[in-house]
Design an enzyme around this catalytic site. Structure first.
Site, mmCIF file in Angstrom:
data_model
loop_
_atom_site.group_PDB
_atom_site.id
_atom_site.type_symbol
_atom_site.label_atom_id
_atom_site.label_comp_id
_atom_site.label_asym_id
_atom_site.label_seq_id
_atom_site.Cartn_x
_atom_site.Cartn_y
_atom_site.Cartn_z
ATOM 1 N N ASN A 1 0.836 -1.204 0.000
ATOM 2 C CA ASN A 1 0.000 0.000 0.000
ATOM 3 C C ASN A 1 0.871 1.254 0.000
ATOM 4 O OD1 ASN A 1 0.566 -0.870 2.676
ATOM 5 N ND2 ASN A 1 -1.157 0.261 3.525
ATOM 6 N N GLU B 1 0.411 5.140 0.710
ATOM 7 C CA GLU B 1 -0.496 6.167 1.224
ATOM 8 C C GLU B 1 -0.061 7.563 0.799
ATOM 9 O OE1 GLU B 1 -0.984 5.349 5.420
ATOM 10 O OE2 GLU B 1 -2.172 3.566 4.959
ATOM 11 N N CYS C 1 -4.151 0.735 -2.565
ATOM 12 C CA CYS C 1 -3.985 -0.530 -1.842
ATOM 13 C C CYS C 1 -2.905 -1.403 -2.478
ATOM 14 C CB CYS C 1 -5.292 -1.322 -1.851
ATOM 15 S SG CYS C 1 -6.636 -0.554 -0.937
ATOM 16 N N GLU D 1 -3.006 -4.536 -3.207
ATOM 17 C CA GLU D 1 -3.501 -5.445 -4.260
ATOM 18 C C GLU D 1 -3.471 -4.763 -5.627
ATOM 19 O OE1 GLU D 1 -4.838 -4.788 -1.331
ATOM 20 O OE2 GLU D 1 -6.173 -6.386 -0.623
ATOM 21 N N CYS E 1 -10.407 -4.842 -0.141
ATOM 22 C CA CYS E 1 -11.464 -3.833 0.010
ATOM 23 C C CYS E 1 -12.373 -3.836 -1.225
ATOM 24 C CB CYS E 1 -10.846 -2.452 0.218
ATOM 25 S SG CYS E 1 -10.273 -1.663 -1.313
ATOM 26 N N CYS F 1 -10.736 -2.867 -4.574
ATOM 27 C CA CYS F 1 -9.850 -3.943 -5.055
ATOM 28 C C CYS F 1 -10.658 -5.119 -5.593
ATOM 29 C CB CYS F 1 -8.905 -4.392 -3.948
ATOM 30 S SG CYS F 1 -7.647 -3.157 -3.564
HETATM 31 N N1 THU Z 1 -5.351 -1.513 2.370
HETATM 32 C C1 THU Z 1 -4.783 -2.321 1.433
HETATM 33 O O1 THU Z 1 -3.675 -2.057 0.946
HETATM 34 N N2 THU Z 1 -5.474 -3.426 1.051
HETATM 35 C C2 THU Z 1 -6.660 -3.829 1.585
HETATM 36 O O2 THU Z 1 -7.209 -4.832 1.161
HETATM 37 C C3 THU Z 1 -7.279 -3.048 2.650
HETATM 38 C C4 THU Z 1 -6.646 -1.742 2.971
HETATM 39 C C5 THU Z 1 -4.604 -0.329 2.817
HETATM 40 C C6 THU Z 1 -5.194 0.982 2.436
HETATM 41 C C7 THU Z 1 -4.597 1.884 3.504
HETATM 42 O O3 THU Z 1 -3.290 2.274 3.104
HETATM 43 C C8 THU Z 1 -4.475 0.988 4.723
HETATM 44 O O4 THU Z 1 -4.534 -0.343 4.235
HETATM 45 C C9 THU Z 1 -5.561 1.198 5.760
HETATM 46 O O5 THU Z 1 -6.823 1.136 5.196
#
Ligand code: THU
Length: 161
Positions: free
Chosen positions: A62, A64, A73, A75, A112, A115
């Site tokens: 991920n 940010e 994310c 994925e 999520c 994704c």
């Molecule tokens: N996140 C992912 O990378 N994948 C997921 O399936 C769920 C959430 C990340 C997004 C954000 O950077 C952090 O997790 C918190 O939501």
């Protein structure tokens, strides 16, 4: 009126030692990738690893952003890398893991909603299912045979033709 019931099937493994070798290898890559996540805001480090139909494996984490919605994310980073580096080669498996700096890490997380939508598009493009291997840093692991199982009634390109 008639009722339709949808069911999905999930294989639950006690830990990574119960997995097939190839699945354990992909999950291990996802677990190791969490170290490289850029997650200064949530401190929730996510690692994803994909296996392609040509046998190559790639990871994503991920990423940010101070403008929170700009974050992406793990994925989708892994899927985009696969599509950019190996266009036209389908993804057969995706492993996801995470490490929460302030939480418990011994259970699986699942992709999520955005994704799930992206995974569905990749499945349709390649005409093949993407198996999901979902596990935390330790503990139970969920294996699903297709990402489509996580997004019933998906909105797809056929709707806008
Ligand atoms: N996140 C992912 O990378 N994948 C997921 O399936 C769920 C959430 C990340 C997004 C954000 O950077 C952090 O997790 C918190 O939501």
């Amino acid at each position: 009126m008639k009722k339709r019931e949808l069911t999905i099937s999930v294989d639950v493994y006690a830990d990574c030692h119960e997995l097939e070798t190839a699945d354990a290898q992909l999950l291990d890559l996802a677990r190791k990738a969490t170290v490289d996540a850029y997650a200064p805001y949530s401190r929730f480090r996510v690692g994803a690893a994909v296996r392609l139909a040509n046998g190559k494996m790639l990871t994503g984490t991920n990423q940010e952003n101070a403008s929170f919605p700009a974050g992406i994310c793990a994925e989708r980073v892994a899927l985009s890398a696969a599509s950019a580096l190996y266009p036209g080669i389908g993804v057969t498996d995706l492993a996801v893991s995470f490490f929460h700096e302030e939480g418990k890490n011994d259970r699986p997380i699942s992709p999520c909603g955005i994704c799930r939508q992206t995974l569905t598009e990749y499945e349709i493009r390649a005409g093949q299912p993407i198996r999901l291997i979902l596990g935390g840093s330790a503990g139970e692991i969920f294996v699903l045979t297709s990402a489509a199982d996580l997004l019933p009634f998906a909105f797809t390109s056929s709707e806008i033709k």
